[in-house]
Design a protein around this motif. Structure first.
Motif, PDB file in Angstrom:
ATOM      1  N   ARG A 201       0.831  -1.209   0.000  1.00  0.00           N
ATOM      2  CA  ARG A 201       0.000   0.000   0.000  1.00  0.00           C
ATOM      3  C   ARG A 201       0.864   1.256   0.000  1.00  0.00           C
ATOM      4  NH1 ARG A 201      -4.216   1.961   4.729  1.00  0.00           N
ATOM      5  NH2 ARG A 201      -4.524   4.053   3.880  1.00  0.00           N
ATOM      6  N   PRO A 206      -1.994  -0.851  -4.869  1.00  0.00           N
ATOM      7  CA  PRO A 206      -3.207  -1.292  -4.163  1.00  0.00           C
ATOM      8  C   PRO A 206      -3.664  -2.693  -4.547  1.00  0.00           C
ATOM      9  CG  PRO A 206      -3.732   0.383  -5.805  1.00  0.00           C
ATOM     10  CD  PRO A 206      -2.242   0.334  -5.711  1.00  0.00           C
ATOM     11  N   LYS A 207      -3.396  -3.127  -5.783  1.00  0.00           N
ATOM     12  CA  LYS A 207      -3.858  -4.453  -6.186  1.00  0.00           C
ATOM     13  C   LYS A 207      -3.176  -5.549  -5.372  1.00  0.00           C
ATOM     14  CE  LYS A 207      -5.350  -3.395 -10.899  1.00  0.00           C
ATOM     15  NZ  LYS A 207      -5.191  -3.715 -12.348  1.00  0.00           N
ATOM     16  N   GLU A 210      -4.383  -5.426  -1.779  1.00  0.00           N
ATOM     17  CA  GLU A 210      -5.682  -6.085  -1.636  1.00  0.00           C
ATOM     18  C   GLU A 210      -5.527  -7.606  -1.689  1.00  0.00           C
ATOM     19  OE1 GLU A 210     -10.135  -5.887  -3.652  1.00  0.00           O
ATOM     20  OE2 GLU A 210      -8.355  -5.654  -4.911  1.00  0.00           O
ATOM     21  N   ASN A 214      -6.871  -9.875   1.202  1.00  0.00           N
ATOM     22  CA  ASN A 214      -7.906 -10.877   0.918  1.00  0.00           C
ATOM     23  C   ASN A 214      -7.512 -12.231   1.503  1.00  0.00           C
ATOM     24  OD1 ASN A 214      -9.397  -9.000  -0.480  1.00  0.00           O
ATOM     25  ND2 ASN A 214      -8.810  -9.722  -2.515  1.00  0.00           N
ATOM     26  N   ARG A 230      -8.109  -3.549   5.230  1.00  0.00           N
ATOM     27  CA  ARG A 230      -8.689  -3.545   3.883  1.00  0.00           C
ATOM     28  C   ARG A 230      -9.696  -2.409   3.744  1.00  0.00           C
ATOM     29  NH1 ARG A 230     -11.344  -8.974   1.433  1.00  0.00           N
ATOM     30  NH2 ARG A 230     -13.084  -8.307   2.742  1.00  0.00           N
ATOM     31  N   LEU A 233      -7.718   0.597   2.984  1.00  0.00           N
ATOM     32  CA  LEU A 233      -7.277   0.559   1.596  1.00  0.00           C
ATOM     33  C   LEU A 233      -8.414   0.968   0.661  1.00  0.00           C
ATOM     34  CD1 LEU A 233      -5.147  -0.288  -0.561  1.00  0.00           C
ATOM     35  CD2 LEU A 233      -6.157  -2.579  -0.467  1.00  0.00           C
ATOM     36  N   TYR A 234      -9.603   0.391   0.856  1.00  0.00           N
ATOM     37  CA  TYR A 234     -10.735   0.727  -0.002  1.00  0.00           C
ATOM     38  C   TYR A 234     -11.092   2.208   0.121  1.00  0.00           C
ATOM     39  CZ  TYR A 234     -11.682  -4.237  -0.921  1.00  0.00           C
ATOM     40  OH  TYR A 234     -11.601  -5.540  -1.335  1.00  0.00           O
ATOM     41  N   ASP A 246     -16.478  -3.665   5.134  1.00  0.00           N
ATOM     42  CA  ASP A 246     -15.381  -4.290   5.872  1.00  0.00           C
ATOM     43  C   ASP A 246     -15.299  -3.783   7.303  1.00  0.00           C
ATOM     44  OD1 ASP A 246     -14.499  -6.059   4.006  1.00  0.00           O
ATOM     45  OD2 ASP A 246     -12.676  -4.981   3.465  1.00  0.00           O
TER      46      ASP A 246
END
Length: 492
Positions: A201, A206-207, A210, A214, A230, A233-234, A246
């Motif tokens: 992050r 970000p991918k 995540e 996850n 998370r 992050l979102y 979340d």
């Protein structure tokens, strides 16, 4: 790693009290949502029976720790059978609670006692590192952890803590190395998965962040941290609805977590649900009344919603808890002005000016309220000293000089008209308007109050103050404040 609190070693955490003291499997340990006899932080509603066994007492200690009540948890150690209280794991748990309560010298003494009997005890070494961390001695914390790795190069808890230290210091490559070492040996290690996600992050990936979160959520469904991270992050990536889903799940798992409450309040603000956000910030204040952050937001929201008495209470608490956060004095000063309490407004802006001496806003507001509270010459000495802090020939300097000398306005009007920065222009017009108002030229004052309104610079405190006068005098169509961030500058 916004608001991310460094995790103590497993033996020190409330959910793992039973694990540490009885050797039970981690997967079987669940901290109860409620424990009979305990209704909130620091509140024991039912005395623990004198004959209560150690496991019962430890469960209640775990509950109090989960609620942030370290003092209440400490008191319960006295009820443990003296012979069982000498168990090293219980002594180390007490040391960690002492550190959490700020009693780091006592905590260090307790750990030293265990290490004197068992110098290589890894739990004691981890606890010692945590105590150094609680004392703010990060260098010694790192030294202790590195020493443990020389003894046990694969110690996952030491590697994770070193990763967290590196992450806080923005040594991202180093942090990634520590977390990767853990994951190479323990691919399902939750702490390392979260840590590695945070590195991604901060590296603006970000991918991958995540992806790791996850995995942590899937592997550790009863742990709130991956969900909380998370959600952050979102939120940062502009997905507030997903973030709320979340953080709601995280809240269900840990209902008394201060940072979850603050995060949830911020997400609700992003969704423009101010009243719901206020409920969440108020909940955070109930969980930890001594933490300043929630008051930043609750004061600003109450101010926005017109609950000025409530905002004043929260700003006052904020100023007491964190006086260096000078926006609290700004908020108080504006509320005092709204109430026409000029001397009290002056005092608050003076406090803000002392803490932000290079900001002309607070010096000018202090001088302006000083004049309204007494004679126009009263702030002259203060302005003499203030002018020395500002570069000559700047617009701020000329405005301060105007308030000191009570002359020179014609030249200043020309300079303001030539100013290209719309925020600075609006600010200076506001102070010029007040200068004319104080001097008794209301017609000219109102003309400049309207010019501030036309510039529509809602992020500056002068806009809010100008709105008060515009509305009181019915000078024009007043702009709404609904798009302004709560409190003006909560994140500054």
């Amino acid at each position: 790693m916004t608001n991310h609190q460094p995790r103590l070693p497993c033996v020190l955490l409330a959910p793992f009290v039973i694990l540490a003291c009885a050797g039970m499997e981690k997967a079987a340990v669940q901290r109860p949502e409620t424990v009979p006899g305990i209704s909130g932080p620091g509140t024991v509603t039912e005395e623990i029976p004198e004959a209560a066994d150690t496991m019962t007492i430890l469960a209640r200690i775990a509950d109090l720790l989960g609620r942030g009540d370290s003092e209440g948890a400490l008191a319960l150690f006295e009820k443990i059978d003296p012979a069982e209280a000498e168990d090293n794991d219980i002594r180390l748990l007490k040391a960690s609670v002492l550190a959490a309560a700020g009693k780091t010298e006592e905590a260090r003494a307790a750990v030293d006692g265990v290490l004197a009997e068992d110098p290589g005890n890894p739990k004691a070494i981890l606890t010692l590192a945590a105590v150094h961390g609680a004392s703010g001695n990060e260098r010694e914390q790192r030294n202790v952890l590195e020493g443990l790795l020389r003894q046990d190069p694969k110690n996952a808890e030491a590697l994770v803590e070193l990763g967290n230290i590196s992450l806080r210091g923005r040594s991202l490559r180093t942090a990634a190395g520590y977390f990767d070492r853990v994951l190479a040996a323990e691919p399902d290690n939750g702490d390392a998965l979260v840590g590695r996600a945070l590195v991604y992050r901060h590296n603006r990936d970000p991918k991958n962040a995540e992806r790791f979160l996850n995995r942590a959520v899937r592997l550790h469904p009863a742990w709130f941290v991956p969900l909380s991270e998370r959600a952050r992050l979102y939120r940062a990536e502009g997905y507030p609805k997903e973030a709320l889903a979340d953080i709601d799940r995280a809240k269900d798992l840990d209902k008394n977590n201060y940072w979850i409450a603050v995060d949830r309040g911020n997400i609700l603000l992003d969704l423009n649900r101010k009243e719901d956000a206020l409920d969440e910030f108020n909940r955070a204040e109930g969980i930890d009344p001594g933490n300043f952050l929630a008051y930043v937001y609750s004061a600003g929201i109450k101010d926005d919603l017109g609950n000025y008495d409530g905002a004043e209470r929260d700003y006052t608490t904020l100023a007491r808890l964190k006086p260096e956060y000078y926006f609290a004095f700004e908020g108080l000063g504006i509320i005092k002005m709204r109430k026409g309490l000029w001397a009290e407004a002056r005092d608050n802006f003076l406090e803000a000016s002392r803490r932000a001496p290079k900001d002309s806003t607070y010096a000018l507001l202090a001088a302006m309220n000083w004049m309204r509270a007494g004679k126009t010459s009263d702030p002259r000495q203060f302005l003499e000293q203030t002018l020395r802090r500002f570069e000559r020939e700047t617009l701020d300097w000329y405005m301060l000089r105007l308030y000191r000398d009570l002359t020179g306005d014609s030249d200043l009007v020309i300079r303001i008209d030539q100013e290209k920065d719309p925020d600075k222009k609006a600010r200076m017009l506001y102070y010029l308007a007040n200068y004319y108002d104080i001097r008794g030229n209301r017609i000219l004052a109102d003309r400049y109050f309207l010019r501030v309104l036309e510039l529509d610079r809602r992020a500056i405190p002068e806009w809010r103050l100008n709105q008060i006068i515009v509305e009181e005098r019915n000078l024009g169509i007043s702009g709404a404040n609904e798009d302004r961030p709560p409190g003006g500058n909560p994140g500054s």
